[in-house]
Design a protein around this motif. Sequence first.
Motif, PDB file in Angstrom:
ATOM      1  N   THR A  42      26.599 -19.195 -56.429  1.00  0.00           N
ATOM      2  CA  THR A  42      26.766 -17.814 -56.878  1.00  0.00           C
ATOM      3  C   THR A  42      27.699 -17.768 -58.088  1.00  0.00           C
ATOM      4  OG1 THR A  42      28.731 -17.314 -55.529  1.00  0.00           O
ATOM      5  CG2 THR A  42      26.576 -16.961 -54.492  1.00  0.00           C
ATOM      6  N   LEU A  43      27.609 -16.649 -58.796  1.00  0.00           N
ATOM      7  CA  LEU A  43      28.630 -16.282 -59.764  1.00  0.00           C
ATOM      8  C   LEU A  43      29.501 -15.236 -59.089  1.00  0.00           C
ATOM      9  CD1 LEU A  43      29.600 -16.639 -62.737  1.00  0.00           C
ATOM     10  CD2 LEU A  43      28.274 -14.586 -63.266  1.00  0.00           C
ATOM     11  N   GLU A  44      30.806 -15.457 -59.097  1.00  0.00           N
ATOM     12  CA  GLU A  44      31.746 -14.574 -58.417  1.00  0.00           C
ATOM     13  C   GLU A  44      32.451 -13.687 -59.438  1.00  0.00           C
ATOM     14  OE1 GLU A  44      35.562 -14.848 -55.329  1.00  0.00           O
ATOM     15  OE2 GLU A  44      34.765 -16.659 -56.253  1.00  0.00           O
ATOM     16  N   ILE A  45      32.333 -12.374 -59.233  1.00  0.00           N
ATOM     17  CA  ILE A  45      32.992 -11.403 -60.102  1.00  0.00           C
ATOM     18  C   ILE A  45      34.174 -10.843 -59.330  1.00  0.00           C
ATOM     19  CG2 ILE A  45      32.769  -9.219 -61.333  1.00  0.00           C
ATOM     20  CD1 ILE A  45      29.799 -11.543 -60.762  1.00  0.00           C
ATOM     21  N   ARG A  46      35.392 -11.004 -59.874  1.00  0.00           N
ATOM     22  CA  ARG A  46      36.636 -10.788 -59.141  1.00  0.00           C
ATOM     23  C   ARG A  46      37.513  -9.712 -59.780  1.00  0.00           C
ATOM     24  NH1 ARG A  46      38.484 -15.219 -56.369  1.00  0.00           N
ATOM     25  NH2 ARG A  46      40.573 -14.889 -57.206  1.00  0.00           N
ATOM     26  N   ALA A  47      36.918  -8.874 -60.632  1.00  0.00           N
ATOM     27  CA  ALA A  47      37.704  -7.909 -61.410  1.00  0.00           C
ATOM     28  C   ALA A  47      38.029  -6.636 -60.647  1.00  0.00           C
ATOM     29  CB  ALA A  47      36.943  -7.541 -62.690  1.00  0.00           C
ATOM     30  N   PHE A  48      37.588  -6.520 -59.398  1.00  0.00           N
ATOM     31  CA  PHE A  48      37.637  -5.244 -58.689  1.00  0.00           C
ATOM     32  C   PHE A  48      38.827  -5.134 -57.747  1.00  0.00           C
ATOM     33  CE2 PHE A  48      33.090  -6.563 -59.028  1.00  0.00           C
ATOM     34  CZ  PHE A  48      32.753  -5.728 -60.084  1.00  0.00           C
ATOM     35  N   ASP A  49      39.513  -3.996 -57.793  1.00  0.00           N
ATOM     36  CA  ASP A  49      40.448  -3.656 -56.725  1.00  0.00           C
ATOM     37  C   ASP A  49      39.676  -3.507 -55.416  1.00  0.00           C
ATOM     38  OD1 ASP A  49      42.505  -3.510 -58.562  1.00  0.00           O
ATOM     39  OD2 ASP A  49      42.708  -1.328 -58.490  1.00  0.00           O
ATOM     40  N   ALA A  50      40.356  -3.729 -54.301  1.00  0.00           N
ATOM     41  CA  ALA A  50      39.771  -3.356 -53.013  1.00  0.00           C
ATOM     42  C   ALA A  50      39.393  -1.880 -53.078  1.00  0.00           C
ATOM     43  CB  ALA A  50      40.776  -3.611 -51.897  1.00  0.00           C
ATOM     44  N   THR A  51      38.224  -1.555 -52.599  1.00  0.00           N
ATOM     45  CA  THR A  51      37.690  -0.203 -52.766  1.00  0.00           C
ATOM     46  C   THR A  51      38.037   0.683 -51.587  1.00  0.00           C
ATOM     47  OG1 THR A  51      35.565  -0.721 -51.728  1.00  0.00           O
ATOM     48  CG2 THR A  51      35.767  -1.126 -54.101  1.00  0.00           C
ATOM     49  N   PRO A  52      38.311   1.976 -51.811  1.00  0.00           N
ATOM     50  CA  PRO A  52      38.719   2.833 -50.693  1.00  0.00           C
ATOM     51  C   PRO A  52      37.632   3.075 -49.668  1.00  0.00           C
ATOM     52  CG  PRO A  52      38.448   4.118 -52.705  1.00  0.00           C
ATOM     53  CD  PRO A  52      38.360   2.673 -53.098  1.00  0.00           C
ATOM     54  N   ALA A  53      36.364   3.125 -50.085  1.00  0.00           N
ATOM     55  CA  ALA A  53      35.263   3.442 -49.174  1.00  0.00           C
ATOM     56  C   ALA A  53      34.107   2.481 -49.405  1.00  0.00           C
ATOM     57  CB  ALA A  53      34.798   4.885 -49.379  1.00  0.00           C
ATOM     58  N   ALA A  54      33.279   2.311 -48.377  1.00  0.00           N
ATOM     59  CA  ALA A  54      32.128   1.418 -48.490  1.00  0.00           C
ATOM     60  C   ALA A  54      31.217   1.836 -49.630  1.00  0.00           C
ATOM     61  CB  ALA A  54      31.365   1.387 -47.170  1.00  0.00           C
ATOM     62  N   ALA A  55      31.067   3.139 -49.846  1.00  0.00           N
ATOM     63  CA  ALA A  55      30.197   3.624 -50.918  1.00  0.00           C
ATOM     64  C   ALA A  55      30.630   3.099 -52.273  1.00  0.00           C
ATOM     65  CB  ALA A  55      30.184   5.153 -50.916  1.00  0.00           C
ATOM     66  N   ASP A  56      31.919   2.899 -52.471  1.00  0.00           N
ATOM     67  CA  ASP A  56      32.419   2.361 -53.735  1.00  0.00           C
ATOM     68  C   ASP A  56      31.986   0.906 -53.917  1.00  0.00           C
ATOM     69  OD1 ASP A  56      34.041   4.721 -54.480  1.00  0.00           O
ATOM     70  OD2 ASP A  56      35.191   4.166 -52.713  1.00  0.00           O
ATOM     71  N   THR A  57      32.068   0.118 -52.855  1.00  0.00           N
ATOM     72  CA  THR A  57      31.642  -1.272 -52.923  1.00  0.00           C
ATOM     73  C   THR A  57      30.152  -1.361 -53.212  1.00  0.00           C
ATOM     74  OG1 THR A  57      33.389  -2.002 -51.412  1.00  0.00           O
ATOM     75  CG2 THR A  57      31.478  -3.431 -51.618  1.00  0.00           C
ATOM     76  N   VAL A  58      29.368  -0.490 -52.603  1.00  0.00           N
ATOM     77  CA  VAL A  58      27.918  -0.509 -52.793  1.00  0.00           C
ATOM     78  C   VAL A  58      27.568  -0.224 -54.258  1.00  0.00           C
ATOM     79  CG1 VAL A  58      25.748   0.596 -52.141  1.00  0.00           C
ATOM     80  CG2 VAL A  58      27.471   0.108 -50.392  1.00  0.00           C
ATOM     81  N   LEU A  59      28.213   0.763 -54.854  1.00  0.00           N
ATOM     82  CA  LEU A  59      27.961   1.069 -56.263  1.00  0.00           C
ATOM     83  C   LEU A  59      28.312  -0.131 -57.138  1.00  0.00           C
ATOM     84  CD1 LEU A  59      27.307   2.998 -58.614  1.00  0.00           C
ATOM     85  CD2 LEU A  59      29.686   3.794 -58.495  1.00  0.00           C
ATOM     86  N   LEU A  60      29.468  -0.722 -56.917  1.00  0.00           N
ATOM     87  CA  LEU A  60      29.883  -1.876 -57.723  1.00  0.00           C
ATOM     88  C   LEU A  60      28.912  -3.036 -57.571  1.00  0.00           C
ATOM     89  CD1 LEU A  60      33.735  -1.866 -57.058  1.00  0.00           C
ATOM     90  CD2 LEU A  60      32.563  -1.122 -59.142  1.00  0.00           C
ATOM     91  N   ALA A  61      28.426  -3.266 -56.348  1.00  0.00           N
ATOM     92  CA  ALA A  61      27.504  -4.375 -56.113  1.00  0.00           C
ATOM     93  C   ALA A  61      26.195  -4.169 -56.868  1.00  0.00           C
ATOM     94  CB  ALA A  61      27.241  -4.531 -54.619  1.00  0.00           C
ATOM     95  N   ALA A  62      25.657  -2.959 -56.823  1.00  0.00           N
ATOM     96  CA  ALA A  62      24.400  -2.695 -57.518  1.00  0.00           C
ATOM     97  C   ALA A  62      24.562  -2.841 -59.026  1.00  0.00           C
ATOM     98  CB  ALA A  62      23.902  -1.296 -57.160  1.00  0.00           C
ATOM     99  N   VAL A  63      25.661  -2.330 -59.564  1.00  0.00           N
ATOM    100  CA  VAL A  63      25.912  -2.439 -61.000  1.00  0.00           C
ATOM    101  C   VAL A  63      26.109  -3.900 -61.400  1.00  0.00           C
ATOM    102  CG1 VAL A  63      27.586  -1.896 -62.819  1.00  0.00           C
ATOM    103  CG2 VAL A  63      26.823  -0.110 -61.248  1.00  0.00           C
ATOM    104  N   THR A  64      26.850  -4.644 -60.600  1.00  0.00           N
ATOM    105  CA  THR A  64      27.120  -6.043 -60.924  1.00  0.00           C
ATOM    106  C   THR A  64      25.841  -6.866 -60.886  1.00  0.00           C
ATOM    107  OG1 THR A  64      29.364  -5.839 -60.046  1.00  0.00           O
ATOM    108  CG2 THR A  64      28.489  -8.060 -60.292  1.00  0.00           C
TER     109      THR A  64
END
Length: 399
Positions: free
Chosen positions: A256-278
């Motif tokens: 995999t390529l690991e993207i590590r630029a993200f703060d821990a996200t407050p809600a699952a919905a935030d992680t989902v958005l970041l994952a789709a964009v990434t």
Amino acid sequence: MTVTSHGQTPAVRAGSASATGQGTPAAGRRRRPLTMGAEEEYLLVDPVTRELRPEAPKVVAGAAAELGARVTTEITCYQVEARTDPHTSLAAFAEQVRAMRGAVVRAAARHGLGVVSSGTPVLPQPHPLAVTDGPRYARSVAMFGALDDEQTICACHLHIGVPDVDLALQVSNHLRGRLPQLIALAANSPYWQGRDTGYASWRTLAWARWPAAGPPPHFDSTAHFDALVEDLTATGTIMDRGGLYWDIRPSHHVPTLEIRAFDATPAAADTVLLAAVTRALVATALADIEAGRPAFRPPSGLLRTACWRAARDGLTGDAVDLRTRRLRPAVTLVERMLEELRPALLHHGDLDAVTAGWARLRAVGTGAERQRAAHRGRDRPVDVVDALMRSVDADERPV
């Protein structure tokens, strides 16, 4: 810092015969859905005092009944790390992120603890820190000293399936210029030691002090990468490949390529958005590589400046447009990026989810904006902790 399997079968990670940027057989690969997975780090708090609690080993043991080896400890006893399996379906990924958070919250509750997902703790951290037992952590503390005193910072790491190091490095070259937008989208750490730092992502600044952190170099070849890693290891700058803390790096243990630029996200919905964009960013980079389009290569100093500005302002102010070298509204730059990602989002079936997720983020604000909004009500930092505890496993379903 924990080395995890990410639920994938390791593959041979040797570089291909081509130099980076030349002749990688990406054709066909990008037409298949790319896998994505997440590693999330959470903080344990006392729900009454809202202070950090060093109970991670107990919570991990309890959560393992549901998550198995997908939950583990981190460098401090205040942190829990959990990870998903690799997914090609965004909906399945989203469901597992929500279930994973719920499992950690339930395990913590059995010990009278709360869970927050924030890039930094809101209230002052204990000193000295309670460091998790283990030779790697002990070696890190001895090697890096006071840098480890602030390792209560938490991140979200996203893994996108890329089959070999050579191709991963090419994709990394194409993604470097996107880091300011990713930092701004994920900003969720305005508080440190009980006060507002003036930054949307203080974690980004704290993490940047490590010797191999921040934006990665532009790599000319796999040999260039290997030589730099060898030099960093030989000079005692990092302990091993796991000590490459760049915002983008090829994983050393899974394909995999690991993207590590993200703060821990407050809600699952935030992680989902970041994952789709990434995932869309990686897919777009693969298409560019196949077409022979070179990576945009901003000057390293300007890229660092743009990342600093993104960490300071998040989405609320201006950002550095790396192409024009002028300031533009951060939201405008993100919207331009999303438009450029439209073909990849359509290919993966993620366009509607990202459109809805972006609209939600614009409405409720980044995690940093939400933390500050919670503080404004009564000017009490404990209210921020309470808001984070409520949101960590909230049933928000953009997918």
